[in-house]
Scaffold this motif. Structure first.
Motif, PDB file in Angstrom:
ATOM      1  N   ALA A  67      71.825  53.535   2.690  1.00 22.62           N
ATOM      2  CA  ALA A  67      72.484  54.214   3.803  1.00 22.62           C
ATOM      3  C   ALA A  67      73.748  53.515   4.277  1.00 22.62           C
ATOM      4  O   ALA A  67      74.272  53.828   5.349  1.00 22.62           O
ATOM      5  N   GLY A  68      74.254  52.524   3.529  1.00 23.62           N
ATOM      6  CA  GLY A  68      75.520  51.887   3.872  1.00 23.62           C
ATOM      7  C   GLY A  68      75.434  50.571   4.607  1.00 23.62           C
ATOM      8  O   GLY A  68      76.457  50.001   4.977  1.00 23.62           O
ATOM      9  N   LEU A  69      74.222  50.054   4.839  1.00 28.68           N
ATOM     10  CA  LEU A  69      74.061  48.774   5.540  1.00 28.68           C
ATOM     11  C   LEU A  69      74.035  47.638   4.530  1.00 28.68           C
ATOM     12  O   LEU A  69      73.354  47.720   3.497  1.00 28.68           O
ATOM     13  N   VAL A  70      74.758  46.556   4.824  1.00 30.41           N
ATOM     14  CA  VAL A  70      74.842  45.393   3.939  1.00 30.41           C
ATOM     15  C   VAL A  70      74.590  44.133   4.750  1.00 30.41           C
ATOM     16  O   VAL A  70      75.174  43.947   5.825  1.00 30.41           O
ATOM     17  N   LEU A  71      73.716  43.252   4.249  1.00 26.60           N
ATOM     18  CA  LEU A  71      73.499  41.923   4.812  1.00 26.60           C
ATOM     19  C   LEU A  71      73.701  40.916   3.687  1.00 26.60           C
ATOM     20  O   LEU A  71      73.172  41.095   2.583  1.00 26.60           O
ATOM     21  N   ALA A  72      74.454  39.862   3.954  1.00 22.47           N
ATOM     22  CA  ALA A  72      74.725  38.867   2.928  1.00 22.47           C
ATOM     23  C   ALA A  72      74.839  37.498   3.569  1.00 22.47           C
ATOM     24  O   ALA A  72      75.273  37.367   4.720  1.00 22.47           O
ATOM     25  N   LYS A 131      78.981  24.501   3.982  1.00 21.89           N
ATOM     26  CA  LYS A 131      79.496  25.836   4.253  1.00 21.89           C
ATOM     27  C   LYS A 131      78.332  26.794   4.434  1.00 21.89           C
ATOM     28  O   LYS A 131      77.316  26.688   3.735  1.00 21.89           O
ATOM     29  N   ASP A 132      78.488  27.719   5.364  1.00 15.30           N
ATOM     30  CA  ASP A 132      77.516  28.794   5.505  1.00 15.30           C
ATOM     31  C   ASP A 132      78.257  30.035   6.008  1.00 15.30           C
ATOM     32  O   ASP A 132      79.015  29.959   6.984  1.00 15.30           O
ATOM     33  N   GLU A 133      78.049  31.152   5.331  1.00 14.02           N
ATOM     34  CA  GLU A 133      78.694  32.410   5.679  1.00 14.02           C
ATOM     35  C   GLU A 133      77.631  33.497   5.806  1.00 14.02           C
ATOM     36  O   GLU A 133      76.757  33.616   4.940  1.00 14.02           O
ATOM     37  N   PHE A 134      77.738  34.298   6.857  1.00 14.96           N
ATOM     38  CA  PHE A 134      76.832  35.426   7.049  1.00 14.96           C
ATOM     39  C   PHE A 134      77.653  36.672   7.310  1.00 14.96           C
ATOM     40  O   PHE A 134      78.669  36.627   8.015  1.00 14.96           O
ATOM     41  N   LEU A 135      77.226  37.787   6.725  1.00  9.07           N
ATOM     42  CA  LEU A 135      77.947  39.044   6.887  1.00  9.07           C
ATOM     43  C   LEU A 135      76.959  40.172   7.141  1.00  9.07           C
ATOM     44  O   LEU A 135      75.939  40.280   6.450  1.00  9.07           O
ATOM     45  N   LEU A 136      77.270  40.985   8.142  1.00 14.78           N
ATOM     46  CA  LEU A 136      76.531  42.206   8.444  1.00 14.78           C
ATOM     47  C   LEU A 136      77.541  43.339   8.476  1.00 14.78           C
ATOM     48  O   LEU A 136      78.481  43.317   9.278  1.00 14.78           O
ATOM     49  N   GLY A 137      77.367  44.299   7.580  1.00 15.76           N
ATOM     50  CA  GLY A 137      78.339  45.380   7.478  1.00 15.76           C
ATOM     51  C   GLY A 137      77.681  46.734   7.400  1.00 15.76           C
ATOM     52  O   GLY A 137      76.532  46.870   6.970  1.00 15.76           O
ATOM     53  N   TYR A 138      78.444  47.737   7.837  1.00 16.84           N
ATOM     54  CA  TYR A 138      77.962  49.112   7.751  1.00 16.84           C
ATOM     55  C   TYR A 138      79.150  50.015   7.431  1.00 16.84           C
ATOM     56  O   TYR A 138      80.229  49.879   8.020  1.00 16.84           O
ATOM     57  N   ALA A 139      78.947  50.926   6.481  1.00 12.53           N
ATOM     58  CA  ALA A 139      79.960  51.916   6.133  1.00 12.53           C
ATOM     59  C   ALA A 139      79.304  53.284   6.110  1.00 12.53           C
ATOM     60  O   ALA A 139      78.376  53.523   5.321  1.00 12.53           O
ATOM     61  N   GLY A 140      79.756  54.166   7.004  1.00 17.19           N
ATOM     62  CA  GLY A 140      79.200  55.500   7.096  1.00 17.19           C
ATOM     63  C   GLY A 140      80.269  56.553   6.916  1.00 17.19           C
ATOM     64  O   GLY A 140      81.447  56.240   6.690  1.00 17.19           O
ATOM     65  N   PRO A 141      79.918  57.806   7.040  1.00 13.44           N
ATOM     66  CA  PRO A 141      80.896  58.882   6.826  1.00 13.44           C
ATOM     67  C   PRO A 141      81.997  58.932   7.884  1.00 13.44           C
ATOM     68  O   PRO A 141      83.082  59.433   7.616  1.00 13.44           O
ATOM     69  N   ARG A 142      81.766  58.395   9.081  1.00 13.01           N
ATOM     70  CA  ARG A 142      82.765  58.463  10.134  1.00 13.01           C
ATOM     71  C   ARG A 142      83.351  57.112  10.525  1.00 13.01           C
ATOM     72  O   ARG A 142      84.244  57.043  11.367  1.00 13.01           O
ATOM     73  N   ASP A 176      85.354  43.322  12.672  1.00 16.12           N
ATOM     74  CA  ASP A 176      86.338  44.327  12.270  1.00 16.12           C
ATOM     75  C   ASP A 176      85.641  45.677  12.251  1.00 16.12           C
ATOM     76  O   ASP A 176      84.566  45.813  11.662  1.00 16.12           O
ATOM     77  N   ALA A 177      86.265  46.669  12.861  1.00 17.81           N
ATOM     78  CA  ALA A 177      85.652  47.996  12.933  1.00 17.81           C
ATOM     79  C   ALA A 177      86.726  49.071  12.878  1.00 17.81           C
ATOM     80  O   ALA A 177      87.850  48.881  13.343  1.00 17.81           O
ATOM     81  N   GLY A 178      86.362  50.197  12.293  1.00 18.74           N
ATOM     82  CA  GLY A 178      87.237  51.363  12.262  1.00 18.74           C
ATOM     83  C   GLY A 178      86.391  52.622  12.305  1.00 18.74           C
ATOM     84  O   GLY A 178      85.286  52.659  11.773  1.00 18.74           O
ATOM     85  N   TRP A 179      86.895  53.653  12.977  1.00 15.60           N
ATOM     86  CA  TRP A 179      86.112  54.879  13.106  1.00 15.60           C
ATOM     87  C   TRP A 179      87.056  56.079  13.155  1.00 15.60           C
ATOM     88  O   TRP A 179      88.187  56.000  13.653  1.00 15.60           O
ATOM     89  N   SER A 180      86.575  57.183  12.611  1.00 20.25           N
ATOM     90  CA  SER A 180      87.348  58.423  12.596  1.00 20.25           C
ATOM     91  C   SER A 180      87.039  59.222  13.859  1.00 20.25           C
ATOM     92  O   SER A 180      85.886  59.579  14.098  1.00 20.25           O
ATOM     93  N   ILE A 181      88.070  59.504  14.644  1.00 21.11           N
ATOM     94  CA  ILE A 181      87.912  60.303  15.857  1.00 21.11           C
ATOM     95  C   ILE A 181      87.963  61.781  15.499  1.00 21.11           C
ATOM     96  O   ILE A 181      87.108  62.569  15.912  1.00 21.11           O
ATOM     97  N   THR A 182      88.983  62.163  14.757  1.00 24.69           N
ATOM     98  CA  THR A 182      89.093  63.495  14.170  1.00 24.69           C
ATOM     99  C   THR A 182      89.596  63.315  12.746  1.00 24.69           C
ATOM    100  O   THR A 182      89.734  62.181  12.263  1.00 24.69           O
ATOM    101  N   ASP A 183      89.924  64.412  12.072  1.00 26.11           N
ATOM    102  CA  ASP A 183      90.454  64.294  10.725  1.00 26.11           C
ATOM    103  C   ASP A 183      91.791  63.567  10.705  1.00 26.11           C
ATOM    104  O   ASP A 183      92.154  62.957   9.698  1.00 26.11           O
TER     105      ASP A 183
END
Length: 287
Positions: A146-151, A164-175, A203-210
């Motif tokens: 469903a687009g969720l990533v943990l690393a 060194k230690d790096e953690f990432l939580l990401g999500y990519a959806g249709p909007r 970092d985040a980005g989202w579609s408000i309209t087309d």
């Protein structure tokens, strides 16, 4: 390699070098199909790599920042550019495990280290490669369908002291999409890092309209206990043009950088062999 060098008395005007490398690699993948359609692949890997102990030095412009990760654990040369080349006899040891499920989820794990016959002093301590035997590298990644990533990626020695230690939580959806990451790095003056680094980034980005899209970013520095940078913006785009309007604030200060607030307005034109970008309507610009 052939170098033409000017304005540097430490090197001749023309420098030629030849660096032979030989390697022997053994991979032994084990594959298992489990209940419910899941599959597992476990692959132990052993590499023996030889290069001369001494490589003729040249001015270093492209290999100053070395990253030790799962992408180059089994590489013959861990320098990112051509100005430095890894030397000496070494053994790259590791194992990877990948699990795939029918729902599209994935789990991957990589662990390993580098063993050397001699420490030639090629790498700084903060890279995890500075000793004769490298730090342990352990990297894990989980992705859902469903687009969720943990690393997470970590470098630590036999005493469990982390470099060194790096953690990432990401999500990519249709909007929209968002990424939250944390990094901790030990101090390394040779890499222009005089103190330990501990930072959280969003970092985040989202579609408000087309045609309209918003984005935001921020970085918090735990070492100094305050936000380092934050930004917010909006983008309008269609098939012919894109307009970006953003506001950003830098909070930290140093001897050369002062806290500042910046406004940015940019316009991109499409229809000239390129694209205005964004997620606007998929139509071509007719000029």
């Amino acid at each position: 390699d052939i170098y033409a060098i000017g304005q540097d008395p430490a090197y001749p005007s023309t420098l030629t070098r030849l660096t032979p490398t030989a390697a022997l690699e053994l991979r032994w993948p084990w594959v298992r199909a489990g209940a419910g359609g899941a599959s597992d692949v476990v692959e132990p890997i052993v590499q023996i790599v030889w290069s001369p102990d001494r490589v003729k030095p040249v001015p270093n412009e492209d290999s100053r920042l070395v990253e030790f990760d799962e992408g180059n654990l089994f590489s013959l040369d861990r320098f990112p550019g051509a100005d430095r080349q890894e030397a000496g006899l070494r053994m790259n040891l590791g194992v990877t495990w990948t699990r795939l499920r029918p729902d599209g989820s994935l789990f991957g794990l990589t662990a390993g280290r580098v063993l050397r016959a001699r420490n030639l002093g090629q790498f700084s301590p903060g890279t995890g490669l500075g000793m004769r035997d490298s730090d342990w590298l352990v990297s894990a990644r989980y992705e859902t369908g469903a687009g969720l990533v943990l690393a997470n990626r970590a470098l630590f020695d036999d005493r469990l002291d982390f470099a060194k230690d790096e953690f990432l939580l990401g999500y990519a959806g249709p909007r929209g999409e968002a990424t939250l990451s944390y990094v901790w790095l030990t101090a390394d003056p040779l890499l222009d890092r005089p103190a330990d680094t501990s930072e959280l980034t969003l970092d985040a980005g989202w579609s408000i309209t087309d045609n309209w899209r918003g984005f935001a970013q921020g970085r918090y520095d735990f070492s100094v206990g305050q936000a380092a940078k934050a930004g917010l913006g909006i983008r309008w785009s269609n098939e012919c043009a894109a307009v970006n309007l953003s506001l950003s604030r830098r909070f930290t200060s140093s001897t050369s950088v002062r806290p500042s607030t910046d406004f940015d307005l940019s316009v991109e034109l499409g229809g000239f062999g390129g694209s205005a970008g964004g997620r606007g309507p998929a139509r071509s610009c007719r000029g």
